[in-house]
Write a protein that holds these residues in place. Structure first.
Motif, PDB file in Angstrom:
ATOM      1  N   ILE A 127       1.314   6.520  -7.109  1.00 50.50           N
ATOM      2  CA  ILE A 127       0.347   7.525  -7.421  1.00 50.50           C
ATOM      3  C   ILE A 127       0.815   9.007  -7.361  1.00 50.50           C
ATOM      4  O   ILE A 127       0.694   9.732  -8.346  1.00 50.50           O
ATOM      5  CB  ILE A 127      -0.688   7.255  -6.468  1.00 50.50           C
ATOM      6  N   ILE A 128       1.531   9.259  -6.313  1.00 51.61           N
ATOM      7  CA  ILE A 128       2.080  10.556  -6.165  1.00 51.61           C
ATOM      8  C   ILE A 128       3.239  10.922  -7.331  1.00 51.61           C
ATOM      9  O   ILE A 128       2.917  11.908  -7.737  1.00 51.61           O
ATOM     10  CB  ILE A 128       2.644  10.839  -4.838  1.00 51.61           C
ATOM     11  N   THR A 156       1.217  14.224   1.079  1.00 53.08           N
ATOM     12  CA  THR A 156       1.594  13.137   2.151  1.00 53.08           C
ATOM     13  C   THR A 156       1.434  13.663   3.424  1.00 53.08           C
ATOM     14  O   THR A 156       0.946  12.729   4.325  1.00 53.08           O
ATOM     15  CB  THR A 156       2.899  12.894   1.876  1.00 53.08           C
ATOM     16  N   LEU A 210       0.830  -0.995  -0.017  1.00 59.32           N
ATOM     17  CA  LEU A 210       0.086  -0.049  -0.022  1.00 59.32           C
ATOM     18  C   LEU A 210       0.931   1.218   0.076  1.00 59.32           C
ATOM     19  O   LEU A 210       0.547   2.301  -0.706  1.00 59.32           O
ATOM     20  CB  LEU A 210      -0.979  -0.110   1.274  1.00 59.32           C
ATOM     21  N   LEU A 211       1.986   1.220   0.601  1.00 60.74           N
ATOM     22  CA  LEU A 211       2.871   2.382   0.749  1.00 60.74           C
ATOM     23  C   LEU A 211       3.493   2.688  -0.605  1.00 60.74           C
ATOM     24  O   LEU A 211       3.720   3.845  -1.116  1.00 60.74           O
ATOM     25  CB  LEU A 211       3.965   2.106   1.873  1.00 60.74           C
ATOM     26  N   SER A 222      -2.167  13.661   4.317  1.00 59.00           N
ATOM     27  CA  SER A 222      -2.649  12.145   4.486  1.00 59.00           C
ATOM     28  C   SER A 222      -2.263  11.327   5.803  1.00 59.00           C
ATOM     29  O   SER A 222      -2.923  10.654   6.476  1.00 59.00           O
ATOM     30  CB  SER A 222      -1.934  11.091   3.296  1.00 59.00           C
ATOM     31  N   THR A 251       2.316   1.603  -3.478  1.00 53.99           N
ATOM     32  CA  THR A 251       1.210   2.213  -4.370  1.00 53.99           C
ATOM     33  C   THR A 251       0.956   3.641  -4.179  1.00 53.99           C
ATOM     34  O   THR A 251       0.878   4.660  -5.205  1.00 53.99           O
ATOM     35  CB  THR A 251      -0.198   1.415  -4.228  1.00 53.99           C
ATOM     36  N   TRP A 252       0.863   3.999  -2.940  1.00 54.67           N
ATOM     37  CA  TRP A 252       0.684   5.346  -2.555  1.00 54.67           C
ATOM     38  C   TRP A 252       1.731   6.257  -3.079  1.00 54.67           C
ATOM     39  O   TRP A 252       1.527   7.280  -3.831  1.00 54.67           O
ATOM     40  CB  TRP A 252       0.435   5.704  -0.985  1.00 54.67           C
TER      41      TRP A 252
END
Length: 124
Positions: free
Chosen positions: A65-66, A91, A58-59, A94, A61-62
C-alpha cells in the motif's frame, strides 16, 4: 472381647483395594490431563504458525500500500525525497499507534482482580 483376626485382615484388604482403585483412577485422570496438555500444545504451535503467516501477509500488504501510494505520488510529479520521507513518517506513526495498543493491552492484563476474587484481601 476381642474382634476376630479375620475381620482385621478383611478391613486391611478392603482398604488396600480402595487405595489401589483410587491410585488407578488418579493415574487415569493424570493421563487424561497429560493427553489434553499435548493436544493443547500442538494446537497452540499450529495457531502460532498460522498467526506468523497472517502477520507476514499483513506486513506485505501494508508495504505494498505504501509502495503503491509512492508510485502514484511520483507519477503526479512529487519529489522522490518527499515521498520517501512521507512513507517513513506514516510507517513510524503506525508503529507508535501499535505500540499504544500493546501498552494498553498489557495494562489490561491484570490478574489481581481474579486473585482478589479467589482470595479476598483483608481490609484493615
Amino acid at each position: 472381647m476381642e474382634a476376630p483376626h479375620s475381620d482385621t485382615s478383611s478391613d486391611t484388604s478392603d482398604f488396600s483395594q480402595a487405595v489401589t482403585s483410587h491410585k488407578q483412577w488418579f493415574k487415569s485422570v493424570l493421563g487424561l490431563g497429560a493427553l489434553e496438555a499435548k493436544l493443547w500444545v500442538a494446537s497452540s504451535a499450529q495457531l502460532l504458525a498460522l498467526m506468523c503467516g497472517v502477520i507476514f501477509l499483513l506486513l506485505t500488504t501494508w508495504l505494498l500500500i505504501i509502495a503503491t501510494s509512492a508510485v502514484i505520488a511520483w507519477s503526479y510529479g512529487l519529489p522522490l525525497i518527499g515521498i520517501f520521507l512521507t512513507a517513513t513518517l506514516v510507517t513510524f506513526l503506525s508503529a507508535i499507534v501499535l505500540l499504544y495498543f500493546v501498552k494498553r493491552t498489557l495494562n489490561n492484563m491484570n490478574f489481581s482482580r481474579t486473585l482478589d476474587t479467589i482470595i479476598p484481601a483483608e481490609e484493615e
